[in-house]
Enzyme design. Structure first.
Site, mmCIF file in Angstrom:
data_model
loop_
_atom_site.group_PDB
_atom_site.id
_atom_site.type_symbol
_atom_site.label_atom_id
_atom_site.label_comp_id
_atom_site.label_asym_id
_atom_site.label_seq_id
_atom_site.Cartn_x
_atom_site.Cartn_y
_atom_site.Cartn_z
ATOM 1 N N LYS A 54 0.845 -1.202 0.000
ATOM 2 C CA LYS A 54 0.000 0.000 0.000
ATOM 3 C C LYS A 54 0.877 1.248 0.000
ATOM 4 O O LYS A 54 0.579 2.237 -0.684
ATOM 5 C CB LYS A 54 -0.927 -0.013 1.222
ATOM 6 C CG LYS A 54 -2.055 -1.027 1.074
ATOM 7 C CD LYS A 54 -2.863 -1.211 2.342
ATOM 8 C CE LYS A 54 -3.835 -2.388 2.165
ATOM 9 N NZ LYS A 54 -4.530 -2.752 3.393
ATOM 10 N N GLN A 98 -4.566 -1.509 9.443
ATOM 11 C CA GLN A 98 -4.419 -2.825 8.812
ATOM 12 C C GLN A 98 -4.976 -3.910 9.735
ATOM 13 O O GLN A 98 -4.601 -3.991 10.904
ATOM 14 C CB GLN A 98 -2.928 -3.083 8.512
ATOM 15 C CG GLN A 98 -2.654 -4.394 7.803
ATOM 16 C CD GLN A 98 -3.263 -4.446 6.391
ATOM 17 O OE1 GLN A 98 -3.188 -3.479 5.640
ATOM 18 N NE2 GLN A 98 -3.870 -5.568 6.043
ATOM 19 N N ASP A 121 -11.075 2.629 3.778
ATOM 20 C CA ASP A 121 -11.340 1.188 3.684
ATOM 21 C C ASP A 121 -12.842 0.930 3.530
ATOM 22 O O ASP A 121 -13.250 -0.157 3.132
ATOM 23 C CB ASP A 121 -10.841 0.468 4.959
ATOM 24 C CG ASP A 121 -9.549 -0.304 4.738
ATOM 25 O OD1 ASP A 121 -9.209 -0.568 3.570
ATOM 26 O OD2 ASP A 121 -8.904 -0.650 5.734
#
Ligand code: NDP
Length: 281
Positions: A54, A98, A121
């Site tokens: 990422k 994460q 997200d």
């Protein structure tokens, strides 16, 4: 029938290049640079790889990358305080934590603490609720990336039977909502589903996100169906396989995603799209 390969790597590269060009244009006009904060708690090796990927994608897109690595002993209160800082930081437009986080952390509380406008997200209950009421804002990346891939096939989704295998908050449920919003007739399967083979065999579109190597057999696939494999499983010999038995499924499907090189790259490309959207909203 032998399936055409739905190459997520190529589609993702195309999207990432469009984003890079857009950011470059905005920079030249003196506008803000999108900033993405990725928080990693602990040292889970798979998470470290995902975070590194990422970070690289972020830098290549021309975003400001704010990577934050916290020790595995970080407390709930410390993590919440870090999110509060990022929520009020004007240079940060997207925040992700994460997953999975260490067991002592309450994931739901962490997700809900992220400002929903920075929730790139798309896991915040507000963004999930928007998707569930056909008013999507920041949609969960993996399912939204799958929709981008489905659109690349040129097939009309409306009216098709879609079966989603897996019902997690990050894959199965938002995937089903995305398909429903496009007026597919959707069935969601999970660990209590009876006769999964029959359900799958009735699907024009099958999306599988379970986490069990090659669980969906090629023989279950309806002739001409589109098969999307979200699963990523590492075998003992080190190779990666999906949740679908690829070699047999490709003999029956019209389109199929490979693993690796299918859905995975689309998840990151969609994360960048969401961050761009959050920055220039
Ligand atoms: P979870 O473990 O959170 O969810 C798995 C889902 O599969 C659950 O809903 C579970 O049902 C269901 N399930 C388990 N066993 C069966 C079974 N025998 N039959 C039918 N359904 C079953 O996993 P995730 O959703 O987080 O991830 C799923 C897979 O997708 C993993 O391989 C993961 O690595 C991959 N993934 C890939 C991404 C990418 O970018 N390509 C992104 C995210 C995930 P129940 O709810 O009843 O327990």
């Amino acid at each position: 029938m032998v399936a055409k390969i739905l190459n997520g790597k190529d589609i993702a590269l195309e999207i990432r290049e469009q984003i890079r060009v857009e950011v470059d244009k905005q920079k030249k006009m003196g506008n803000i640079v999108p900033g993405l904060a990725v928080i990693l708690v602990g040292e889970d090796p798979a998470s470290q790889v995902y975070v590194r990927n990422k970070k690289i994608a972020c830098q290549k897109a021309g975003f400001n990358d704010v990577s934050i690595v916290l020790s595995k002993t970080t407390t709930q209160a410390e993590l919440l305080a870090k999110i509060d800082d990022l929520n009020t930081d004007a240079s940060v437009h997207g925040i992700i934590v994460q997953l999975p986080v260490p067991e002592h952390i309450n994931t739901a509380e962490i997700i809900e603490r992220i400002d929903s406008e920075k929730d790139v997200d798309g896991f915040h209950p507000y963004n999930m609720g928007r998707l569930a009421t056909s008013l999507p804002k920041l949609a969960p990346c993996t399912p939204h990336g799958v929709m981008t891939m489905l659109d690349k096939t040129g097939v009309t989704i409306r009216g098709l039977n879609a079966v989603v295998v897996g019902a997690s908050n990050i894959v199965g449920v938002p995937m089903a909502l995305e398909l429903l919003n496009r007026r597919a007739t959707v069935t969601i399967c999970h660990s209590a589903t009876k006769d999964l083979a029959k359900k799958v065999s009735e699907a024009d579109i099958v999306v599988v996100g379970v986490g069990i190597a090659e669980m969906v057999k090629g023989a279950w696939i309806k002739e001409g169906a589109i098969v999307i494999d979200v699963g990523i499983n590492r075998l003992e010999n080190g190779s990666l396989v999906g949740d679908v038995e690829f070699d047999t499924a490709k003999e029956r499907a019209s389109w199929i995603t490979p693993v690796p090189g299918g859905v995975g790259p689309m998840t990151i490309a969609t994360l960048l799209q969401n961050t761009l959207q959050a920055a220039y909203k």
